[in-house]
Design an enzyme around this catalytic site. Structure first.
Site, PDB file in Angstrom:
ATOM      1  N   CYS A 144       0.835  -1.211   0.000  1.00 14.70           N
ATOM      2  CA  CYS A 144       0.000   0.000   0.000  1.00 14.70           C
ATOM      3  C   CYS A 144       0.870   1.262   0.000  1.00 14.70           C
ATOM      4  O   CYS A 144       2.039   1.239   0.404  1.00 14.70           O
ATOM      5  CB  CYS A 144      -0.872   0.044   1.249  1.00 14.70           C
ATOM      6  SG  CYS A 144      -2.135  -1.236   1.314  1.00 14.70           S
ATOM      7  N   GLU A 174       0.684   3.854   1.955  1.00 12.05           N
ATOM      8  CA  GLU A 174       1.087   4.312   3.300  1.00 12.05           C
ATOM      9  C   GLU A 174       2.347   3.606   3.771  1.00 12.05           C
ATOM     10  O   GLU A 174       3.250   4.215   4.353  1.00 12.05           O
ATOM     11  CB  GLU A 174      -0.023   4.048   4.328  1.00 12.05           C
ATOM     12  CG  GLU A 174      -1.320   4.755   4.070  1.00 12.05           C
ATOM     13  CD  GLU A 174      -2.296   3.922   3.248  1.00 12.05           C
ATOM     14  OE1 GLU A 174      -1.886   3.322   2.226  1.00 12.05           O
ATOM     15  OE2 GLU A 174      -3.473   3.878   3.617  1.00 12.05           O
ATOM     16  N   CYS A 230      -5.727   0.644   5.381  1.00 13.22           N
ATOM     17  CA  CYS A 230      -6.164  -0.722   5.671  1.00 13.22           C
ATOM     18  C   CYS A 230      -5.643  -1.142   7.052  1.00 13.22           C
ATOM     19  O   CYS A 230      -4.800  -0.456   7.655  1.00 13.22           O
ATOM     20  CB  CYS A 230      -5.659  -1.689   4.590  1.00 13.22           C
ATOM     21  SG  CYS A 230      -3.910  -2.108   4.729  1.00 13.22           S
ATOM     22  N   CYS A 272      -1.834  -1.399   7.358  1.00 13.23           N
ATOM     23  CA  CYS A 272      -1.174  -0.085   7.377  1.00 13.23           C
ATOM     24  C   CYS A 272      -1.398   0.631   8.708  1.00 13.23           C
ATOM     25  O   CYS A 272      -0.504   1.329   9.196  1.00 13.23           O
ATOM     26  CB  CYS A 272      -1.668   0.785   6.227  1.00 13.23           C
ATOM     27  SG  CYS A 272      -0.996   0.252   4.642  1.00 13.23           S
TER      28      CYS A 272
HETATM   29  N1  THU Z   1      -4.489   0.563  -0.978  1.00 13.44           N
HETATM   30  C1  THU Z   1      -3.576   1.467  -0.511  1.00 13.44           C
HETATM   31  O1  THU Z   1      -2.518   1.667  -1.100  1.00 13.44           O
HETATM   32  N2  THU Z   1      -3.884   2.144   0.618  1.00 13.44           N
HETATM   33  C2  THU Z   1      -5.091   2.076   1.259  1.00 13.44           C
HETATM   34  O2  THU Z   1      -5.294   2.774   2.247  1.00 13.44           O
HETATM   35  C3  THU Z   1      -6.131   1.178   0.755  1.00 13.44           C
HETATM   36  C4  THU Z   1      -5.726   0.250  -0.308  1.00 13.44           C
HETATM   37  C5  THU Z   1      -4.177  -0.132  -2.226  1.00 13.44           C
HETATM   38  C6  THU Z   1      -3.878  -1.604  -2.129  1.00 13.44           C
HETATM   39  C7  THU Z   1      -4.200  -2.057  -3.539  1.00 13.44           C
HETATM   40  O3  THU Z   1      -3.100  -1.799  -4.381  1.00 13.44           O
HETATM   41  C8  THU Z   1      -5.349  -1.163  -3.958  1.00 13.44           C
HETATM   42  O4  THU Z   1      -5.284  -0.030  -3.102  1.00 13.44           O
HETATM   43  C9  THU Z   1      -6.720  -1.801  -3.863  1.00 13.44           C
HETATM   44  O5  THU Z   1      -6.924  -2.359  -2.613  1.00 13.44           O
END
Ligand code: THU
Length: 132
Positions: free
Chosen positions: A55, A57, A88, A91
């Protein structure tokens, strides 16, 4: 957090979002963290082996920590839908390690946001002091 800092964090997160690698979900995310007066950014980086993806973050926080930071004061995360993007569960735990009192700006695609404290996002969080 003052308005100027919030604007800088959101702008940095938004720029990082433009570098997202999200060919599988199509959901592009950018993040920015403020640590020791410096802003570090990250985007989501997906993988053909889906669980390997990271992610935005955690990308940003790992950049700050690998640069020597041990405390993150605040963060912004910006998704690519009309809904605000909140970190998530993984994170939340990862960020908690470096800022139990952090404020996280959770933004919609246009930069509208809700500010949430880490204690709101991860109540009763487990940290190093939990093991004392
Ligand atoms: N994702 C993030 O990068 N940060 C978040 O806070 C929520 C989800 C990304 C993970 C994945 O690459 C995509 O968003 C869909 O879940």
């Amino acid at each position: 957090m003052d308005k100027n800092t919030a604007e800088k964090l959101i702008k940095a997160a938004s720029e990082a979002r433009s570098r997202a690698y999200a060919p599988y979900s199509g959901y592009r995310v950018g993040a920015a963290v403020l640590a020791g007066g410096k802003i570090y950014t990250g985007c989501n980086v997906e993988s053909a082996s889906y669980p390997c993806g990271v992610c935005a973050e955690r990308t940003a926080a790992a950049k700050a920590v690998s640069d020597g930071a041990r405390s993150i004061e605040s963060a912004a995360v910006i998704g690519s839908s009309a809904e605000i993007c909140t970190p998530c569960g993984m994170c939340r735990q990862f960020l908690y390690e470096f800022g139990e009192d952090m404020t996280v700006l959770c933004c919609d695609k246009d930069g509208g946001y809700e500010a949430h404290t880490m204690k709101e996002l991860l109540p009763f969080g487990f940290g190093s002091s939990s093991m004392k």
